[in-house]
Design a protein around this motif. Structure first.
Motif, mmCIF file in Angstrom:
data_model
loop_
_atom_site.group_PDB
_atom_site.id
_atom_site.type_symbol
_atom_site.label_atom_id
_atom_site.label_comp_id
_atom_site.label_asym_id
_atom_site.label_seq_id
_atom_site.Cartn_x
_atom_site.Cartn_y
_atom_site.Cartn_z
ATOM 1 N N GLY A 17 0.816 -1.216 0.000
ATOM 2 C CA GLY A 17 0.000 0.000 0.000
ATOM 3 C C GLY A 17 0.843 1.256 0.000
ATOM 4 N N ALA A 18 1.911 1.272 0.810
ATOM 5 C CA ALA A 18 2.809 2.431 0.839
ATOM 6 C C ALA A 18 3.461 2.651 -0.508
ATOM 7 C CB ALA A 18 3.868 2.226 1.918
ATOM 8 N N ASN A 19 3.588 1.587 -1.286
ATOM 9 C CA ASN A 19 4.241 1.710 -2.587
ATOM 10 C C ASN A 19 3.428 2.526 -3.593
ATOM 11 O OD1 ASN A 19 6.493 1.100 -4.289
ATOM 12 N ND2 ASN A 19 5.186 -0.334 -5.398
ATOM 13 N N PHE A 20 2.130 2.720 -3.340
ATOM 14 C CA PHE A 20 1.355 3.589 -4.224
ATOM 15 C C PHE A 20 1.961 4.986 -4.243
ATOM 16 C CE2 PHE A 20 -1.683 0.207 -4.121
ATOM 17 C CZ PHE A 20 -2.493 0.385 -5.225
ATOM 18 N N GLY A 21 2.340 5.469 -3.064
ATOM 19 C CA GLY A 21 2.957 6.786 -2.984
ATOM 20 C C GLY A 21 4.355 6.799 -3.562
ATOM 21 N N VAL A 22 5.150 5.771 -3.253
ATOM 22 C CA VAL A 22 6.516 5.699 -3.764
ATOM 23 C C VAL A 22 6.515 5.601 -5.284
ATOM 24 C CG1 VAL A 22 8.636 4.324 -3.783
ATOM 25 C CG2 VAL A 22 7.367 4.646 -1.647
ATOM 26 N N ALA A 23 5.667 4.733 -5.833
ATOM 27 C CA ALA A 23 5.616 4.544 -7.280
ATOM 28 C C ALA A 23 5.093 5.790 -7.981
ATOM 29 C CB ALA A 23 4.737 3.334 -7.621
ATOM 30 N N ARG A 24 4.165 6.504 -7.359
ATOM 31 C CA ARG A 24 3.646 7.724 -7.971
ATOM 32 C C ARG A 24 4.772 8.743 -8.193
ATOM 33 N NH1 ARG A 24 -0.953 11.309 -5.064
ATOM 34 N NH2 ARG A 24 -2.025 9.294 -5.071
ATOM 35 N N LEU A 25 5.685 8.834 -7.242
ATOM 36 C CA LEU A 25 6.830 9.723 -7.388
ATOM 37 C C LEU A 25 7.748 9.259 -8.519
ATOM 38 C CD1 LEU A 25 7.727 10.246 -3.609
ATOM 39 C CD2 LEU A 25 6.665 11.925 -5.130
ATOM 40 N N ALA A 26 7.936 7.945 -8.624
ATOM 41 C CA ALA A 26 8.837 7.399 -9.639
ATOM 42 C C ALA A 26 8.267 7.513 -11.050
ATOM 43 C CB ALA A 26 9.146 5.939 -9.321
ATOM 44 N N MET A 27 6.939 7.516 -11.187
ATOM 45 C CA MET A 27 6.322 7.542 -12.509
ATOM 46 C C MET A 27 6.583 8.840 -13.264
ATOM 47 S SD MET A 27 5.008 4.618 -13.095
ATOM 48 C CE MET A 27 6.390 4.015 -12.122
ATOM 49 N N ASP A 28 7.038 9.885 -12.573
ATOM 50 C CA ASP A 28 7.398 11.123 -13.266
ATOM 51 C C ASP A 28 8.647 10.938 -14.113
ATOM 52 O OD1 ASP A 28 5.293 12.458 -12.078
ATOM 53 O OD2 ASP A 28 6.503 13.172 -10.381
ATOM 54 N N THR A 29 9.423 9.910 -13.822
ATOM 55 C CA THR A 29 10.688 9.674 -14.524
ATOM 56 C C THR A 29 10.661 8.417 -15.385
ATOM 57 O OG1 THR A 29 11.895 10.746 -12.720
ATOM 58 C CG2 THR A 29 13.173 9.330 -14.198
ATOM 59 N N PHE A 30 10.029 7.363 -14.893
ATOM 60 C CA PHE A 30 10.063 6.073 -15.578
ATOM 61 C C PHE A 30 8.730 5.758 -16.249
ATOM 62 C CE2 PHE A 30 13.068 5.706 -12.035
ATOM 63 C CZ PHE A 30 14.210 5.266 -12.696
#
Length: 302
Positions: free
Chosen positions: A19-32
């Motif tokens: 669940g916490a990864n939703f926030g982490v992945a959202r940040l990463a999606m700006d680059t990848f």
């Protein structure tokens, strides 16, 4: 006497990590690109799985027939499932996607379980599961978006609902194989095949990433996905699921949206509403009620 609460705690911990990864992945999606990020997550995790497997069990091999089974599971459970999740989010609202991805999953797991394992469905599981489902609906819909049934969201809604079906089938299909092999061995091999099927879909994405400009935040997001969301989470989830049964284990996926709400609050200053807090109480009560069941009813299928 077996301490089943440890397995339920393990399931809840893994769901919180996802669940916490939703926030982490959202940040990463700006680059990848999303598919590339999924490939990096599972691809970089592979050496860890096989290294741990070799150190712990002394070998890494599997028979050809089992390899073919795990290839099909990897195609469904890693490649197809992860892509369906991504595009369900793209083509519908976050509330729709979250609700349709998460809420029906345990129901389908309970429905499919008799096809692979003899799992008893007790009244405690029904009552606890119903309370947890009510809670997760409050958590997702209480955020303010609501459930949108417009035609524009139909493709995404169908994909999100399909995720519940595919994911549940994937989970219960692992159970007979984990009767013959360890959860670690099964996990390592189905992820290997999933990565192989994912790779061709990333070919157009590598050149779009400004690799030289990646910072500590990007590498931290990748490390979190590889070490916690994949290596730790998949091994622990599959081992605990085998101990308590697919039907019971999958109700603990309801911790995922609750953890995602907390991540949104901490990372993006998103508001937590009273409805969401009420939902968290219902969900926690339902999962605790399920975990207090004394008798284990999981028996391997012949």
């Amino acid at each position: 006497m077996e301490r089943k609460w440890i397995y339920y705690l393990g399931l809840a911990l893994v769901a919180a990590i996802w669940g916490a990864n939703f926030g982490v992945a959202r940040l990463a999606m700006d680059t990848f690109d999303p598919i590339l990020f999924v490939f990096l997550r599972f691809g970089l995790a592979l050496p860890f799985f096989f290294l741990i497997l070799k150190l712990k069990e002394g070998s890494v091999g599997i028979p050809l027939r089992t390899a073919l089974q795990l290839a099909a599971i990897g195609l469904v459970g890693v490649t197809a499932l992860e892509i369906a999740v991504m595009y369900s989010i793209k083509y519908t609202t976050l509330a729709n996607s979250s609700l349709l991805n998460v809420a029906p999953w345990p129901i389908f797991a309970a429905f499919f379980a008799p096809l692979f394992m003899k799992e008893g469905i007790s009244s405690r599981l029904v009552v606890g599961g119903a309370a947890a489902m009510i809670g997760v609906c409050f958590i997702i819909l209480g955020g303010g978006q609501g459930f949108n049934v417009s035609v524009d969201n139909m493709v995404g809604n169908l994909l999100a609902f399909g995720v519940s079906i595919i994911g549940a089938l994937f989970n219960v299909a692992l159970m007979p194989l984990m009767k013959r092999y360890s959860a670690l061995r099964v996990t390592a091999w189905f992820i290997l095949f999933g990565v192989v099927f994912l790779f061709p879909m990333t070919l157009g994405s590598w050149g779009k990433v400004a690799w030289s400009s990646l910072n500590v935040g990007h590498y931290s997001a990748i490390a979190y996905n590889v070490l916690f969301c994949t290596v730790f989470a998949f091994v622990v989830w599959n081992a605990c699921m085998f101990k308590v049964g697919a039907a019971r284990a999958n109700f603990f996926r309801y911790v995922v949206p609750a953890s995602a709400v907390i991540a949104g609050y901490l990372l993006f200053d998103e508001r937590i509403t009273g409805w969401q807090l009420t939902g968290a109480v219902f969900m926690a009560a339902g999962l605790i009620w399920i975990s207090l069941e004394r008798k284990r009813t999981v028996i391997a299928a012949a």
